[in-house]
Design a protein around this motif. Structure first.
Motif, mmCIF file in Angstrom:
data_model
loop_
_atom_site.group_PDB
_atom_site.id
_atom_site.type_symbol
_atom_site.label_atom_id
_atom_site.label_comp_id
_atom_site.label_asym_id
_atom_site.label_seq_id
_atom_site.Cartn_x
_atom_site.Cartn_y
_atom_site.Cartn_z
ATOM 1 N N ASN A 278 27.674 36.930 40.780
ATOM 2 C CA ASN A 278 28.134 37.040 41.967
ATOM 3 C C ASN A 278 29.903 36.770 41.175
ATOM 4 O OD1 ASN A 278 26.161 37.020 43.719
ATOM 5 N ND2 ASN A 278 24.761 34.700 43.692
ATOM 6 N N ILE A 279 29.856 37.577 40.254
ATOM 7 C CA ILE A 279 31.473 37.809 40.517
ATOM 8 C C ILE A 279 32.255 38.741 40.139
ATOM 9 C CG2 ILE A 279 31.508 35.728 38.741
ATOM 10 C CD1 ILE A 279 31.453 37.902 36.072
ATOM 11 N N SER A 280 31.647 39.488 40.834
ATOM 12 C CA SER A 280 32.231 41.551 41.643
ATOM 13 C C SER A 280 31.387 41.635 42.644
ATOM 14 C CB SER A 280 31.922 42.536 40.459
ATOM 15 O OG SER A 280 32.172 43.751 41.028
ATOM 16 N N ASP A 281 32.580 41.554 43.500
ATOM 17 C CA ASP A 281 32.382 43.007 44.634
ATOM 18 C C ASP A 281 32.266 44.086 45.170
ATOM 19 O OD1 ASP A 281 31.569 39.260 45.811
ATOM 20 O OD2 ASP A 281 33.960 39.416 46.845
ATOM 21 N N ALA A 282 32.812 44.918 44.260
ATOM 22 C CA ALA A 282 32.786 45.508 44.617
ATOM 23 C C ALA A 282 31.243 46.829 44.038
ATOM 24 C CB ALA A 282 33.531 46.315 43.080
ATOM 25 N N THR A 283 30.887 47.870 44.123
ATOM 26 C CA THR A 283 30.095 48.629 44.859
ATOM 27 C C THR A 283 30.092 50.274 43.751
ATOM 28 O OG1 THR A 283 30.623 49.814 46.591
ATOM 29 C CG2 THR A 283 29.749 48.325 47.328
ATOM 30 N N CYS A 284 31.139 50.252 43.136
ATOM 31 C CA CYS A 284 30.712 51.391 42.434
ATOM 32 C C CYS A 284 29.894 51.111 40.705
ATOM 33 C CB CYS A 284 32.606 52.335 42.384
ATOM 34 S SG CYS A 284 34.035 51.194 41.393
ATOM 35 N N ASN A 285 30.472 52.093 40.217
ATOM 36 C CA ASN A 285 29.589 52.139 39.047
ATOM 37 C C ASN A 285 30.937 52.272 37.861
ATOM 38 O OD1 ASN A 285 27.695 51.349 37.406
ATOM 39 N ND2 ASN A 285 27.551 54.080 36.256
ATOM 40 N N ASN A 286 32.026 52.358 38.551
ATOM 41 C CA ASN A 286 33.766 52.284 37.718
ATOM 42 C C ASN A 286 34.094 50.534 36.903
ATOM 43 O OD1 ASN A 286 33.653 54.984 37.755
ATOM 44 N ND2 ASN A 286 34.514 54.346 39.891
#
Length: 312
Positions: A278-286
């Motif tokens: 739970n340390i990132s909310d981004a949804t891409c693969n970059n």
């Protein structure tokens, strides 16, 4: 027998009896064991390790006051311990038993590796210390742990990075890894710059390894032990195989295509762990996008708003 085992046996057979006989009042205030530089302090030593700086010995750490009072006499007593043990000979270059063994001030030990007798306190101090020095300062095994400052500093280091520092470093390493591997590697391949492409791969691998240690909240050792240390990690240790492949293979057309797939797969594995923690909310693969999201989870405003690369 591993170096730590040899050191422990040597200490309990010769070192502790000496201390209890000749320095009984000092034993309740000293720490002794094997820590610092050398593969044996991390348990990575083997037969090849014995070609230099490998001997039966241990370290004794004293407060400044106790060192001033007892350091010289204790060093002389240490020097008189058996010079051969378990088929190994003690080095004779240093009157205290060798540069890595003997009698030391606790303050100087931590000053050498951490830049301070009491270790890092501020976020800036944590970020300024290379991870391999933190690993060195907390390495090894302590047989007697009565020197107050030695005990307290190592206890603090054993907890790993403060969470905001850990996140900042994850963000920084993710940004570099994404830029080097996901963005620059395929572009360099398309230009026929295979040498530059391999450097991009190296940067990707190097910073992914750092991120793997960080998601485990472990200090990364000196680069030559980075893969070896990964095998002991609980999370993502299996990335050693694809990362090794990336640096060990060339950049011909088919190899480069496969390496691009591996880079994306490794990025996906790392990002999945960010999500799990739970340390990132981004949804891409970059990875570079996730780097900014991880940074947003840093609670300290000053640290969060500083340049993402300040975490390197």
């Amino acid at each position: 027998m591993k170096g730590i085992e040899i050191s422990k046996k040597y200490f309990y057979e010769f070192g502790l009896p000496l201390l209890e006989k000749d320095f009984p009042d000092l034993v309740p205030r000293l720490s002794a064991g094997l820590a610092g530089e050398g593969s044996e302090c991390m348990g990575y030593d083997d037969e090849i390790s014995r070609d230099h700086d490998f001997e039966p010995g241990f370290c004794i750490w004293l407060s400044d006051d106790d060192y001033d009072e007892y350091g010289f006499r204790l060093s002389r007593a240490y020097m008189k311990l058996p010079s051969e043990f378990n088929g190994l000979k003690r080095q004779t270059l240093n009157p205290a038993g060798g540069a890595r063994h003997g009698v030391f001030k606790t303050s100087e030990f931590f000053e050498k590796y951490l830049g301070s007798p009491s270790g890092p306190k501020t976020y800036e101090e944590w970020l300024a210390i290379p991870s391999q020095y933190l690993k060195t300062a907390v390495s090894g095994e302590i047989f007697v742990n009565n020197e107050k400052n030695f005990y307290e500093v190592r206890k603090k280091l054993a907890n790993g990075y403060p969470e905001d520092v850990r996140l900042k470093k994850i963000a920084a390493n993710s940004a570099v890894a994404g830029q080097a591997g996901q963005y620059n590697y395929p572009r360099l391949i398309s230009r026929g710059e295979t040498g530059g492409a391999q450097l991009a791969v190296y940067e990707f691998v190097r910073h992914v390894i750092s991120a793997v240690y960080l998601v485990n909240n472990e200090y990364e050792p000196f680069y030559k032990w980075a893969y070896r240390g990964m095998r002991d990690l609980k999370t993502l240790s299996d990335l050693e195989t694809p990362l090794s492949f990336l640096t060990e293979t060339g950049n011909g057309k088919e190899e480069a295509a496969l390496k691009c797939e591996i880079i994306e797969d490794v990025a996906s594995r790392l990002i999945a762990e960010y999500k799990k923690q739970n340390i990132s909310d981004a949804t891409c693969n970059n990875l570079d996008t996730h780097a900014l999201s991880v940074q947003e989870h840093v609670k300290d405003a000053s640290l969060r708003n500083s340049n993402v690369f300040s975490g390197i």
